[in-house]
Scaffold this active site. Structure first.
Site, PDB file in Angstrom:
ATOM      1  N   SER A   1       0.812  -1.213   0.000  1.00  0.00           N
ATOM      2  CA  SER A   1       0.000   0.000   0.000  1.00  0.00           C
ATOM      3  C   SER A   1       0.843   1.261   0.000  1.00  0.00           C
ATOM      4  O   SER A   1       0.302   2.362  -0.055  1.00  0.00           O
ATOM      5  CB  SER A   1      -0.925   0.000   1.228  1.00  0.00           C
TER       6      SER A   1
ATOM      7  N   HIS B   1      -2.255  -2.749  -6.084  1.00  0.00           N
ATOM      8  CA  HIS B   1      -2.730  -2.433  -4.737  1.00  0.00           C
ATOM      9  C   HIS B   1      -4.254  -2.499  -4.650  1.00  0.00           C
ATOM     10  O   HIS B   1      -4.959  -1.607  -5.105  1.00  0.00           O
ATOM     11  CB  HIS B   1      -2.224  -1.044  -4.317  1.00  0.00           C
TER      12      HIS B   1
ATOM     13  N   ASN C   1      -3.454   6.258  -0.467  1.00  0.00           N
ATOM     14  CA  ASN C   1      -2.883   6.433   0.868  1.00  0.00           C
ATOM     15  C   ASN C   1      -2.091   7.729   1.011  1.00  0.00           C
ATOM     16  O   ASN C   1      -1.926   8.225   2.128  1.00  0.00           O
ATOM     17  CB  ASN C   1      -2.038   5.219   1.241  1.00  0.00           C
TER      18      ASN C   1
ATOM     19  N   GLU D   1      -5.146   0.018  -7.527  1.00  0.00           N
ATOM     20  CA  GLU D   1      -4.112   0.915  -8.028  1.00  0.00           C
ATOM     21  C   GLU D   1      -3.053   0.087  -8.747  1.00  0.00           C
ATOM     22  O   GLU D   1      -2.579  -0.916  -8.202  1.00  0.00           O
ATOM     23  CB  GLU D   1      -3.447   1.677  -6.882  1.00  0.00           C
TER      24      GLU D   1
END
Length: 292
Positions: free
Chosen positions: A120, A141, A191, A153
């Protein structure tokens, strides 16, 4: 371009088992690996329960559940990935652990096999360098919980080649997900934006601006978020939140990403969220009670 038919997954925790569930349901043969048979049995039981919930909602037939579970095999040794066309690493968010796993994995793979990591936040380029095939390595991800969340992702490392990227993108669409392409910067897109918000919520608590319930209520009703930032942090895992903030802080060298000392204290105490029974809320009670 590599044709992906058999997918290996390292790690049978919440993320790994979720990835296994959606891949098997989409018709792919899946090999799921972890350190013990007990962990793998628990993962298969969870996958079965998730399929049952889909059946109850009319989204899946019993025969489809049986077929999907039949496509999942398990093993505790990396040698089970010898016939995999793609292996997705979904281990704990710890760079040293991931690099070690990847180094041990590559001797078991066929030359044309692709590798993806579900990290992540960690550099795809650095992780790729731990393998014998940086051109066939990239980030994939998934969001948590994998069966529910639509986004994946996709992150190229500096050496990732176009056939690898295209094969992984095609797989992402085939399992019913939507791809967002991100560059290989610390924490990528989601994130990079989400975790600093959570970290700021912890600072707001730390500095006494508001209590746990007030902060979560304010963001749910004031910003129309489905879940408050501290409740979300518990759901993600405070250890994971801290790990991502540390990657951002170290990777971008900007003080705005400094992890809140209170987040550090909670992790040091072992209060790392919902799956461990205690984080910003105490989950031993119903409804959960704020711990601060």
């Amino acid at each position: 371009m590599t044709t992906i038919k058999k997918i290996g997954i390292i790690g049978a925790g919440q993320m790994g088992s979720g990835i296994a569930q959606v891949c098997a349901q989409a018709g792919y043969d899946v090999v799921l690996s972890d350190i013990s048979d007990a962990v793998l049995e628990k993962a298969l039981a969870n996958i079965g329960r998730n399929y049952d919930r889909q059946i109850q909602k009319g989204k899946l037939e019993e025969a489809e559940k049986t077929a999907a579970l039949g496509r999942i095999t398990t093993g505790t040794d990396l040698s089970v990935f010898g016939e995999s066309d793609l292996v997705i690493e979904a281990a704990t968010e710890n760079e040293a652990l991931k690099r070690d796993l990847l180094k041990k994995l590559v001797p078991h793979l066929k030359p044309e096999a692709l590798i993806a990591t579900n990290t992540s936040s960690i550099s795809i380029t650095r992780l790729a360098a731990a393998t014998d095939r940086p051109a066939k390595f990239m980030g994939m991800h998934f969001m948590n919980p994998v069966p529910v969340m639509q986004l994946v992702e996709l992150i190229r490392g500096i050496a990732t080649d176009e056939p690898t990227f295209n094969a992984i993108k095609e797989l992402t669409l085939a399992i019913g997900k939507t791809a967002a392409v991100a560059e290989d910067f610390p924490a990528f897109i989601v994130n990079r934006i989400l975790l600093p918000m959570i970290n700021e919520a912890v600072y707001t608590l730390y500095e006494g601006v508001g209590g746990v319930e007030a902060i979560d209520t304010a963001l749910k009703l004031g910003a129309n978020h489905p879940m408050g930032p501290l409740e979300l942090a518990d759901f993600i895992g405070l250890d994971t939140c801290l790990a991502v903030m540390q990657v951002l802080y170290e990777g971008l060298a900007d003080s705005k990403y400094r992890p809140c000392p209170l987040l550090v204290k909670y992790v040091e105490a072992g209060w790392i969220g919902k799956k461990y029974g205690r984080g910003f809320y105490d989950y031993s009670q119903t409804p959960p009670v704020p711990t601060r």
